[in-house]
Each structure stands twice: as structure tokens, then as C-alpha cells.
Design a protein around this motif. Sequence first.
Motif, PDB file in Angstrom:
ATOM      1  N   UNK A 139       0.772  -1.377  -0.006  1.00 41.37           N
ATOM      2  CA  UNK A 139      -0.184   0.215  -0.025  1.00 41.37           C
ATOM      3  C   UNK A 139       0.847   1.264   0.036  1.00 41.37           C
ATOM      4  N   UNK A 140       1.913   1.120   0.466  1.00 45.86           N
ATOM      5  CA  UNK A 140       2.605   2.508   1.005  1.00 45.86           C
ATOM      6  C   UNK A 140       4.199   2.321   0.647  1.00 45.86           C
ATOM      7  N   UNK A 141       4.643   1.391   0.419  1.00 49.09           N
ATOM      8  CA  UNK A 141       6.239   1.226   0.168  1.00 49.09           C
ATOM      9  C   UNK A 141       6.936   0.850   1.270  1.00 49.09           C
ATOM     10  N   UNK A 142       8.224   0.325   1.045  1.00 52.09           N
ATOM     11  CA  UNK A 142       8.850  -0.145   2.114  1.00 52.09           C
ATOM     12  C   UNK A 142       9.340   0.974   3.222  1.00 52.09           C
ATOM     13  N   UNK A 143       9.940   2.107   2.596  1.00 50.36           N
ATOM     14  CA  UNK A 143      10.072   3.089   3.707  1.00 50.36           C
ATOM     15  C   UNK A 143       9.008   3.447   4.543  1.00 50.36           C
ATOM     16  N   UNK A 144       7.974   3.639   4.056  1.00 55.13           N
ATOM     17  CA  UNK A 144       6.987   4.364   4.933  1.00 55.13           C
ATOM     18  C   UNK A 144       6.483   3.201   5.879  1.00 55.13           C
ATOM     19  N   UNK A 145       6.370   1.967   5.251  1.00 53.19           N
ATOM     20  CA  UNK A 145       5.886   0.733   6.188  1.00 53.19           C
ATOM     21  C   UNK A 145       6.882   0.548   7.374  1.00 53.19           C
ATOM     22  N   UNK A 146       8.010   0.791   6.877  1.00 53.52           N
ATOM     23  CA  UNK A 146       9.161   0.534   8.039  1.00 53.52           C
ATOM     24  C   UNK A 146       9.311   1.654   9.217  1.00 53.52           C
ATOM     25  N   UNK A 147       8.903   2.963   8.564  1.00 48.92           N
ATOM     26  CA  UNK A 147       8.652   3.953   9.500  1.00 48.92           C
ATOM     27  C   UNK A 147       7.666   3.858  10.641  1.00 48.92           C
ATOM     28  N   UNK A 148       6.351   3.379   9.743  1.00 45.94           N
ATOM     29  CA  UNK A 148       5.434   3.164  10.665  1.00 45.94           C
ATOM     30  C   UNK A 148       5.526   2.133  11.736  1.00 45.94           C
ATOM     31  N   UNK A 149       6.351   0.800  11.236  1.00 51.36           N
ATOM     32  CA  UNK A 149       6.648  -0.290  12.160  1.00 51.36           C
ATOM     33  C   UNK A 149       7.669   0.236  13.392  1.00 51.36           C
ATOM     34  N   UNK A 150       8.363   1.290  13.143  1.00 52.60           N
ATOM     35  CA  UNK A 150       9.364   1.746  14.047  1.00 52.60           C
ATOM     36  C   UNK A 150       8.583   2.588  15.062  1.00 52.60           C
ATOM     37  N   UNK A 151       7.610   3.235  14.615  1.00 51.31           N
ATOM     38  CA  UNK A 151       6.843   4.188  15.421  1.00 51.31           C
ATOM     39  C   UNK A 151       6.077   3.159  16.460  1.00 51.31           C
ATOM     40  N   UNK A 152       5.561   2.034  15.882  1.00 50.23           N
ATOM     41  CA  UNK A 152       4.509   1.434  16.522  1.00 50.23           C
ATOM     42  C   UNK A 152       5.359   0.411  17.606  1.00 50.23           C
ATOM     43  N   UNK A 153       6.618   0.016  17.111  1.00 49.44           N
ATOM     44  CA  UNK A 153       7.457  -0.967  17.960  1.00 49.44           C
ATOM     45  C   UNK A 153       8.346  -0.280  18.969  1.00 49.44           C
ATOM     46  N   UNK A 154       8.691   1.050  18.731  1.00 50.96           N
ATOM     47  CA  UNK A 154       9.841   1.598  19.683  1.00 50.96           C
ATOM     48  C   UNK A 154       9.092   2.845  20.633  1.00 50.96           C
ATOM     49  N   UNK A 155       7.693   3.232  20.354  1.00 46.19           N
ATOM     50  CA  UNK A 155       7.396   4.268  20.887  1.00 46.19           C
ATOM     51  C   UNK A 155       7.326   3.998  22.546  1.00 46.19           C
ATOM     52  N   UNK A 156       6.794   2.726  22.821  1.00 44.89           N
ATOM     53  CA  UNK A 156       6.573   2.388  24.130  1.00 44.89           C
ATOM     54  C   UNK A 156       8.131   2.264  24.850  1.00 44.89           C
ATOM     55  N   UNK A 157       9.249   2.120  23.964  1.00 48.96           N
ATOM     56  CA  UNK A 157      10.364   2.040  24.718  1.00 48.96           C
ATOM     57  C   UNK A 157      11.113   3.357  24.740  1.00 48.96           C
ATOM     58  N   UNK A 158      10.452   4.382  24.407  1.00 45.76           N
ATOM     59  CA  UNK A 158      10.911   5.841  24.727  1.00 45.76           C
ATOM     60  C   UNK A 158      11.730   6.324  23.478  1.00 45.76           C
ATOM     61  N   UNK A 159      11.794   5.351  22.417  1.00 36.52           N
ATOM     62  CA  UNK A 159      12.473   6.038  21.296  1.00 36.52           C
ATOM     63  C   UNK A 159      11.675   6.934  20.490  1.00 36.52           C
ATOM     64  N   UNK A 160      12.273   7.882  20.071  1.00 35.01           N
ATOM     65  CA  UNK A 160      11.462   8.940  19.362  1.00 35.01           C
ATOM     66  C   UNK A 160      11.600   8.665  17.857  1.00 35.01           C
TER      67      UNK A 160
END
Length: 208
Positions: free
Chosen positions: A58-79
Motif C-alpha cells: 500500500x505505501x512502500x517499504x520506507x513508509x511501512x518501516x517508519x510505521x513499524x518503528x513508530x509502533x514498536x519503539x514508542x513504548x520504549x521511549x525511542x522518538x
Amino acid sequence: AWQSEQLGLAVSSRQAACGTLDKKKPSSRKALKVALQAEADLRSCIPMEELRNTDVPKVGGKSASLGEMIGGLADAGVLVPGGFSTTSQAYKDFLLQNDLGERINKALDDDNIYTDVTKLQEVGKAVRQMVMDQPLPPSFESDLKEQWQRVSQGNDNFKVAVRSSATAEDLPDASFAGQQETFLNVSGYENLVEKVHECFASLFTDRA
């Protein structure tokens, strides 16, 4: 040319991605899978925090990876910069206007572009002009404006980058990195729309 090309744009507080194309015709099974996934979500823009690695078609690799990072790292305090991505569906809808995709395909049917650099440059320039001469769909511009207002919170000095996000990227036998334009420090809604449009056109640079 619309056969297997997929385009998406991700706009983040520090980085945005404007999708790319895969010139290899997929297998019928893969094509069906992509089509079914596209039918499930026909939005032209998707907030990046909603994206995961499964959203590459739907959105390509870069966009999907950024979304994955937001979802996976936000709870760990990574901005991780937030934002949004345009979709391959938005690009497909754009190409369907006034038979733009068919006109591009016709221009690219000339086999001389693969052996004659001068011809390649002539055809590439003509195709890019076709893309720029075709206005973005009003509904797409409306969605862009809504997402821009969300991420910028009305600040016209807010800056993003506009970049490609390929649906077929970094494959074992192919890489498309650096083929499309990248626009940094883009501020203001009108400038954003212009750079999205130019990013669409850059799918047909001589290198691409």
C-alpha cells in the motif's frame, strides 16, 4: 506506466516518502494478493502510526518501516518522526485521469529508449511533462491538506521531506535506491503539493 507500479508518499515531521515503481510484472498470484490488499483500503493518505511492515503493497517499504518503528519503539521511549504516507492507490487513481497511464505506456513502447540515450532523454522529459500537466485529483489534494494540517498543526514554517517509498525495494536481484527525487525542508501546504507532484514525475527520470 501502470502495470505493476505502486506509489506511496510518507510525510513525517522530519522525513517524508513519496513512493516508487516496480517495473517487473509480478506473478499472477502476487498480483492477485496485491489487488486484494488494495481493495481492503482505498485511502489516498494514511497516518504513519497506523502502518506496519505488512503494508508495503500500500505505501512502500520506507513508509511501512517508519510505521513499524513508530509502533514498536514508542513504548520504549525511542522518538521516531510521525507523519503520513500517500498510497499506491492514490498514484493509481492519478494515472487513471484522462488516460494518463495509457499515454505514458504508449510513449514507453519505443524500444529505442533502451539503446539510444538521446531518445531516452527525449521520452523521459516528455513523460515527466505529461505527469506535471495532469493536475492531482481534488480529493487527493483535500486528503493531503487534511494530513498536512494534522502534522504541521497549522504552522506554515513546519518542514518535511518528500521522498520515494518503493513497493519493491532492496530485492536480492534489484535495487531502486536514489532513482527518484528527494525534496528536503519543504514548508507550507502549497509547496508540499508541488513536491508531491514533482516526486510523481520523478518516477520517469532517465535513471529510473
